[in-house]
Write a protein that holds these residues in place. Structure first.
Motif, PDB file in Angstrom:
ATOM      1  N   THR A  41     -12.692  -0.403   2.444  1.00  0.00           N
ATOM      2  CA  THR A  41     -12.455   0.016   3.834  1.00  0.00           C
ATOM      3  C   THR A  41     -11.124  -0.047   4.418  1.00  0.00           C
TER       4      THR A  41
ATOM      5  N   ARG B   4      -7.243   5.098 -11.503  1.00  0.00           N
ATOM      6  CA  ARG B   4      -8.152   4.933 -10.482  1.00  0.00           C
ATOM      7  C   ARG B   4      -7.906   3.378  -9.890  1.00  0.00           C
TER       8      ARG B   4
ATOM      9  N   LEU C   1      -5.205   5.425   0.746  1.00  0.00           N
ATOM     10  CA  LEU C   1      -5.312   5.443  -0.802  1.00  0.00           C
ATOM     11  C   LEU C   1      -6.998   5.583  -0.978  1.00  0.00           C
ATOM     12  N   GLU C   2      -7.185   6.321  -2.172  1.00  0.00           N
ATOM     13  CA  GLU C   2      -8.607   6.667  -2.529  1.00  0.00           C
ATOM     14  C   GLU C   2      -8.817   5.373  -3.435  1.00  0.00           C
ATOM     15  N   CYS C   3      -9.876   4.761  -2.883  1.00  0.00           N
ATOM     16  CA  CYS C   3     -10.583   3.332  -3.519  1.00  0.00           C
ATOM     17  C   CYS C   3     -11.912   3.158  -3.352  1.00  0.00           C
ATOM     18  N   GLU C   4     -12.332   2.718  -4.218  1.00  0.00           N
ATOM     19  CA  GLU C   4     -14.053   2.531  -4.193  1.00  0.00           C
ATOM     20  C   GLU C   4     -14.212   1.044  -4.558  1.00  0.00           C
TER      21      GLU C   4
ATOM     22  N   LYS D  23       0.842   4.143  -2.853  1.00  0.00           N
ATOM     23  CA  LYS D  23       0.757   5.569  -2.585  1.00  0.00           C
ATOM     24  C   LYS D  23       1.781   6.405  -3.181  1.00  0.00           C
TER      25      LYS D  23
ATOM     26  N   ARG E 113      -8.596   1.928   1.920  1.00  0.00           N
ATOM     27  CA  ARG E 113      -8.859   3.430   2.233  1.00  0.00           C
ATOM     28  C   ARG E 113      -8.258   4.047   3.737  1.00  0.00           C
TER      29      ARG E 113
ATOM     30  N   TYR F  89       0.917  -1.262  -0.087  1.00  0.00           N
ATOM     31  CA  TYR F  89       0.044   0.098  -0.113  1.00  0.00           C
ATOM     32  C   TYR F  89       0.715   1.250  -0.247  1.00  0.00           C
TER      33      TYR F  89
END
Length: 575
Positions: free
Chosen positions: A112, A102, A119-122, A90, A115, A86
């Protein structure tokens, strides 16, 4: 610069690539990423893990491509190395330039955790997604890298790397427990939320025809193709094509079907491994573009290029059917029976001589069934009773004249293994003594009983059955199709000459059974029996013109197989 493409990183046997293609609705523009790929501004690239992205990040710089990365949690517990991954991700996110990036996760829990690392993650799949109908449960066994498949009528196992998991998720709900590695839990969540398959506008069927010894594989497939069309209320909505290695491909074209003519490694004089890789990619490309609802293979195994192609992203749509006849020789290699695990159905064409089957297919398969179920049908024949011509019409069509004494058709099989020269002269002499006229069948793959003999009468016949009334007797090999066409639709005397050196089919056992039932005579010319006496007796029987009682065709195996295929392909699953 490249054209618009959808690219998915397919690293070995990672199941996420196949599931991802099912999720994003990949179509004919899909390709898999290799180390040689360069990217362009119109490309959308998906990496199925951060590791795949790490390897390719330099190639993404300044391309203008849209790059999507699925960030994965630990494949093993505890997750010792992922915080470092991670952190590296970053760092790269902060430095990338010249392309859009993305980050996604396979599920909400994974998003969860990621993040929380900054990190921005969906999540790739929303909680409202999914809806694929399932008929059972696929329980993970992470330590053995296999599933246990459980349903109302199944308890089997399947190795993780056997198939594309999108095919599995079509019928089974993947079942993970809290003790499983986080990545497997995420994959199960992702698979169970794949969108439901929408009804297709048309039914597409792709038959794979090997280059067999004779015409058996091709003939069975043509019979089933015909019934698939007959079963449809709108034949225009049925598309049938053949991926064909057979030298008799023109027969398929004459029947009105599309043919993709292929050449195996032997045809090309190529080494098998590179040919296998090439054929796999070609078949995968076809599956992605044509999206057939079923792949239907006939043979003694499922060819590796079929299995390898159907594992690739975007190649999960088709169900796989294996038409596998019985009557294997007792000494035949039975390892290919393990291929059942790749199939949705194994369709066994019934054999009138099955009581005499000495081979592996007559016993319980020692290999796990995987996804497949086994269905035995009635015998499959191409010609129907309504196809038969009268004696006068058949003789006129063959140009052999009317009222010229007794005639006997000689049809001794494919040229690769027939040994007609062994009995050729004795057959001619016995017919001459009995005043019987011999007509030699010359099919697209038949052997000539002798070379450059202008005194022999030959006719080109395929299929033979409609013309049988033209003859007073038949001398034939004992392959599956010839045997059943004759035993079910012919009343004249038949002499079987089994080919005993054929690779798999036990023609001798089939012929002996027919002899024991009183349906036919048998000449085992490779055993050293008294051939002259046997031939003389057969031709005397032929001259008597007495019909022979044989089984009636009460069920149609081609119709039964077509019904099985249609029922399986109309079941709802994942797209």
């Amino acid at each position: 610069m490249t054209g618009a493409r959808l690219l998915i990183d397919f690293a070995g046997s990672d199941p996420v690539a196949g599931l991802l293609a099912a999720q994003i609705g990949a179509d004919g523009t899909l390709q898999t990423v290799t180390a040689s790929h360069t990217f362009g501004p119109q490309d959308t690239v998906w990496f199925c893990s951060q590791n795949g992205f790490f390897d390719a990040v330099d190639r993404c710089q300044s391309t203008g491509a849209t790059v999507n990365v699925i960030v994965r949690r630990a494949a093993k517990s505890p997750a010792r190395h992922h915080p470092l991954q991670y952190d590296l991700l970053k760092t790269l996110v902060a430095k990338v330039s010249g392309f859009s990036l993305r980050l996604f996760a396979l599920g909400e829990a994974a998003a969860t955790e990621i993040r929380a690392s900054g990190l921005e993650c969906e999540p790739l799949v929303s909680p409202q997604g999914g809806g694929a109908q399932t008929f059972g449960r696929a329980e993970f066994n992470a330590s053995q890298s296999r599933f246990r498949l459980l349903s109302e009528n199944r308890d089997s196992v399947l190795d993780f790397d056997a198939i594309n998991w999108a095919r599995l998720a079509r019928d089974y709900r993947l079942s993970a427990v809290q003790e499983d590695p986080p990545d497997l839990i995420d994959i199960a969540e992702f698979a169970n939320r794949l969108p439901a398959k929408q009804p297709a506008d048309r039914s597409d069927f792709l038959f794979v025809t090997p280059n067999g010894v004779g015409l058996g594989h091709l003939t069975r497939q043509l019979a089933i193709a015909k019934e698939l069309q007959n079963a449809s209320p709108d034949p225009d909505q049925v598309k049938i094509a053949f991926w064909c290695f057979s030298r008799a491909a023109t027969i398929i074209q004459r029947a009105g079907y599309s043919v993709f003519l292929r050449h195996n490694a032997d045809h090309l004089g190529a080494d098998t491994p590179p040919w296998q890789q090439w054929e796999t990619q070609a078949f995968a490309h076809h599956l992605r573009h044509s999206r057939p609802t079923a792949v239907i293979a006939d043979g003694s195994r499922i060819e590796p290029f079929i299995v390898d192609a159907m594992k690739q992203p975007g190649c999960h749509h088709a169900r796989l059917f294996w038409i596998r006849r019985g009557m294997w020789r007792a000494d035949a290699d039975d390892r290919s029976l393990a291929d059942v695990r790749f199939c949705d159905r194994v369709l066994i064409p019934g054999d009138l001589a099955s009581a005499a089957d000495p081979g592996a297919t007559a016993r319980s398969n020692p290999h796990p069934a995987g996804l497949s179920s086994l269905v035995t049908t009635a015998p499959v024949v191409l010609s129907k009773p309504d196809d038969r011509l009268t004696r006068r019409a058949a003789r006129r069509a063959l140009g052999i004249g009317i009222g010229r004494g007794k005639t006997c058709l000689v049809s001794l099989g494919g040229e690769a293994f027939a040994r007609t020269s062994i009995i050729h002269d004795k057959l001619i002499e016995a017919a001459r003594k009995a005043r019987v006229r011999l007509i030699w069948a010359q099919s697209p793959m038949a052997a000539r009983p002798s070379v450059d003999n202008d005194n022999e009468e030959r006719v080109s016949l395929y299929p033979v059955t409609p013309y049988l009334a033209a003859f007073d007797g038949v001398v034939a090999a004992t392959g599956y199709n010839t045997f059943h066409e004759l035993m079910l639709q012919c009343t004249c005397p038949v002499l079987f000459v089994p080919t005993t050196n054929e690779r798999l089919d036990d023609q001798a056992a089939r012929a002996r059974f027919a002899s024991e039932q009183g349906w036919a005579e048998i000449l085992e010319h490779e055993t050293g029996e008294e051939e002259e006496a046997k031939l003389d007796a057969f031709f005397q029987q032929l001259r008597q013109s007495q019909p022979v009682s044989r089984p009636a065709l009460r069920r149609d195996g081609a119709i039964e197989m077509a019904t099985e295929i249609l029922n399986a392909t109309t079941a709802r699953g994942t797209s």
